[in-house]
Design a protein around this motif. Structure first.
Motif, PDB file in Angstrom:
ATOM      1  N   PRO A  15       0.836  -1.259   0.123  1.00 53.59           N
ATOM      2  CA  PRO A  15       0.011   0.000  -0.151  1.00 53.59           C
ATOM      3  C   PRO A  15       0.631   1.216  -0.084  1.00 53.59           C
ATOM      4  O   PRO A  15       1.795   1.411   0.636  1.00 53.59           O
ATOM      5  N   MET A  16       0.367   2.134  -0.623  1.00 50.92           N
ATOM      6  CA  MET A  16       1.039   3.752  -0.644  1.00 50.92           C
ATOM      7  C   MET A  16       1.483   4.095   0.634  1.00 50.92           C
ATOM      8  O   MET A  16       2.522   4.664   0.847  1.00 50.92           O
ATOM      9  N   GLU A  17       0.503   4.056   1.561  1.00 52.84           N
ATOM     10  CA  GLU A  17       0.791   4.673   2.876  1.00 52.84           C
ATOM     11  C   GLU A  17       1.807   3.900   3.644  1.00 52.84           C
ATOM     12  O   GLU A  17       2.333   4.646   4.837  1.00 52.84           O
ATOM     13  N   VAL A  18       2.293   2.862   3.047  1.00 56.11           N
ATOM     14  CA  VAL A  18       3.474   2.204   4.000  1.00 56.11           C
ATOM     15  C   VAL A  18       4.858   2.404   3.332  1.00 56.11           C
ATOM     16  O   VAL A  18       5.911   2.040   3.960  1.00 56.11           O
ATOM     17  N   ARG A  19       4.747   2.819   1.870  1.00 50.44           N
ATOM     18  CA  ARG A  19       6.130   2.783   1.388  1.00 50.44           C
ATOM     19  C   ARG A  19       7.055   3.568   1.603  1.00 50.44           C
ATOM     20  O   ARG A  19       8.206   3.310   1.424  1.00 50.44           O
ATOM     21  N   ASN A  20       6.721   4.759   2.410  1.00 53.81           N
ATOM     22  CA  ASN A  20       7.956   5.670   2.591  1.00 53.81           C
ATOM     23  C   ASN A  20       8.329   5.420   4.475  1.00 53.81           C
ATOM     24  O   ASN A  20       8.921   6.307   4.606  1.00 53.81           O
ATOM     25  N   SER A  21       7.679   4.556   4.930  1.00 56.79           N
ATOM     26  CA  SER A  21       7.917   4.199   6.311  1.00 56.79           C
ATOM     27  C   SER A  21       8.759   3.010   6.479  1.00 56.79           C
ATOM     28  O   SER A  21       7.819   1.851   6.112  1.00 56.79           O
ATOM     29  N   PRO A  22       9.968   2.746   6.665  1.00 52.62           N
ATOM     30  CA  PRO A  22      10.459   1.284   6.751  1.00 52.62           C
ATOM     31  C   PRO A  22       9.996   0.602   7.800  1.00 52.62           C
ATOM     32  O   PRO A  22       9.800  -0.519   7.574  1.00 52.62           O
ATOM     33  N   GLN A  23       9.662   1.164   8.886  1.00 57.25           N
ATOM     34  CA  GLN A  23       9.100   0.425  10.197  1.00 57.25           C
ATOM     35  C   GLN A  23       7.451  -0.130   9.516  1.00 57.25           C
ATOM     36  O   GLN A  23       7.237  -1.315   9.928  1.00 57.25           O
ATOM     37  N   ASP A  24       6.709   0.644   8.903  1.00 58.06           N
ATOM     38  CA  ASP A  24       5.319   0.475   8.598  1.00 58.06           C
ATOM     39  C   ASP A  24       5.540  -0.644   7.255  1.00 58.06           C
ATOM     40  O   ASP A  24       4.810  -1.557   7.321  1.00 58.06           O
ATOM     41  N   LEU A  25       6.602  -0.478   6.464  1.00 58.65           N
ATOM     42  CA  LEU A  25       6.702  -1.575   5.548  1.00 58.65           C
ATOM     43  C   LEU A  25       6.945  -2.817   5.992  1.00 58.65           C
ATOM     44  O   LEU A  25       6.393  -3.743   5.542  1.00 58.65           O
ATOM     45  N   ALA A  26       8.087  -2.975   6.892  1.00 58.57           N
ATOM     46  CA  ALA A  26       8.402  -4.103   7.510  1.00 58.57           C
ATOM     47  C   ALA A  26       7.078  -4.665   8.213  1.00 58.57           C
ATOM     48  O   ALA A  26       7.137  -5.944   7.980  1.00 58.57           O
ATOM     49  N   GLU A  27       6.363  -3.949   8.952  1.00 60.34           N
ATOM     50  CA  GLU A  27       4.984  -4.637   9.783  1.00 60.34           C
ATOM     51  C   GLU A  27       4.032  -5.082   8.681  1.00 60.34           C
ATOM     52  O   GLU A  27       3.620  -6.098   8.910  1.00 60.34           O
ATOM     53  N   PHE A  28       4.034  -4.460   7.470  1.00 61.54           N
ATOM     54  CA  PHE A  28       3.147  -5.083   6.563  1.00 61.54           C
ATOM     55  C   PHE A  28       3.635  -6.228   6.057  1.00 61.54           C
ATOM     56  O   PHE A  28       2.732  -7.150   5.793  1.00 61.54           O
ATOM     57  N   VAL A  29       4.829  -6.323   5.707  1.00 60.75           N
ATOM     58  CA  VAL A  29       5.539  -7.714   5.327  1.00 60.75           C
ATOM     59  C   VAL A  29       5.149  -8.750   6.302  1.00 60.75           C
ATOM     60  O   VAL A  29       4.660  -9.830   6.125  1.00 60.75           O
ATOM     61  N   ARG A  30       5.546  -8.433   7.558  1.00 57.66           N
ATOM     62  CA  ARG A  30       5.411  -9.367   8.573  1.00 57.66           C
ATOM     63  C   ARG A  30       3.793  -9.837   8.718  1.00 57.66           C
ATOM     64  O   ARG A  30       3.683 -11.202   8.912  1.00 57.66           O
ATOM     65  N   LYS A  31       3.034  -8.930   8.753  1.00 55.28           N
ATOM     66  CA  LYS A  31       1.540  -9.374   8.829  1.00 55.28           C
ATOM     67  C   LYS A  31       1.077 -10.130   7.706  1.00 55.28           C
ATOM     68  O   LYS A  31       0.211 -10.896   7.973  1.00 55.28           O
TER      69      LYS A  31
END
Length: 154
Positions: A128-144
């Motif tokens: 999702p666009m909203e997590v692409r610029n945040s390494p922490q949010d991106l990592a959490e998206f992948v883990r989820k």
């Protein structure tokens, strides 16, 4: 995910030239594996996520040898190959748990030989666009997404 809708008479596997089977993960790298991993990382560092961008579109031509090395490794059936068999699914992530692109996920389709063809259905889980610029949010998206798949299959 790659869903195989047909079984070719010959060929058609999806090749992951850098991947290792689970039983081989603890073994030291074989000859050429380190060089191939470094080639993969150079491509990723240059924002090249598909060998065609170098070999066909002629972007980052200084990385031609690296792109060719990955293609040749797949052609030589190095790494892991998933045979194209109707009804089977190859499920993989292109990102590591920290959100970075996983160089082990490089893959390509083997040629289909003789008469026949290979039909696939591919499903991508877009970041999702909203997590692409945040390494922490991106990592959490992948883990989820990984947790969701594992829980659905247990």
């Amino acid at each position: 995910a790659v869903c195989y809708l047909s079984t070719p008479l010959s060929g058609g596997a999806t090749c992951f030239p850098l991947a290792r089977r689970a039983e081989d993960e603890e073994k030291p790298p074989e000859d050429g594996e380190t060089d191939l991993m470094e080639a993969s990382q150079r491509l990723l560092d240059a924002d090249i996520d598909h060998t065609d961008r170098v070999l066909v579109s002629r972007q980052a031509e200084h990385l031609t040898e690296d792109a060719e090395a990955l293609v040749n490794a797949g052609r030589d059936q190095r790494g892991v190959s998933v045979p194209a068999k109707e009804g089977d699914v190859a499920l993989f992530w292109t990102r590591r748990s920290d959100g970075s692109i996983d160089p082990y996920s490089w893959h390509g389709g083997e040629a289909v030989y003789g008469m026949g063809s290979k039909w696939t259905l591919q499903k991508f889980k877009e970041v999702p666009m909203e997590v692409r610029n945040s390494p922490q949010d991106l990592a959490e998206f992948v883990r989820k997404t990984r947790r969701n798949i594992l829980e659905a299959n247990s």
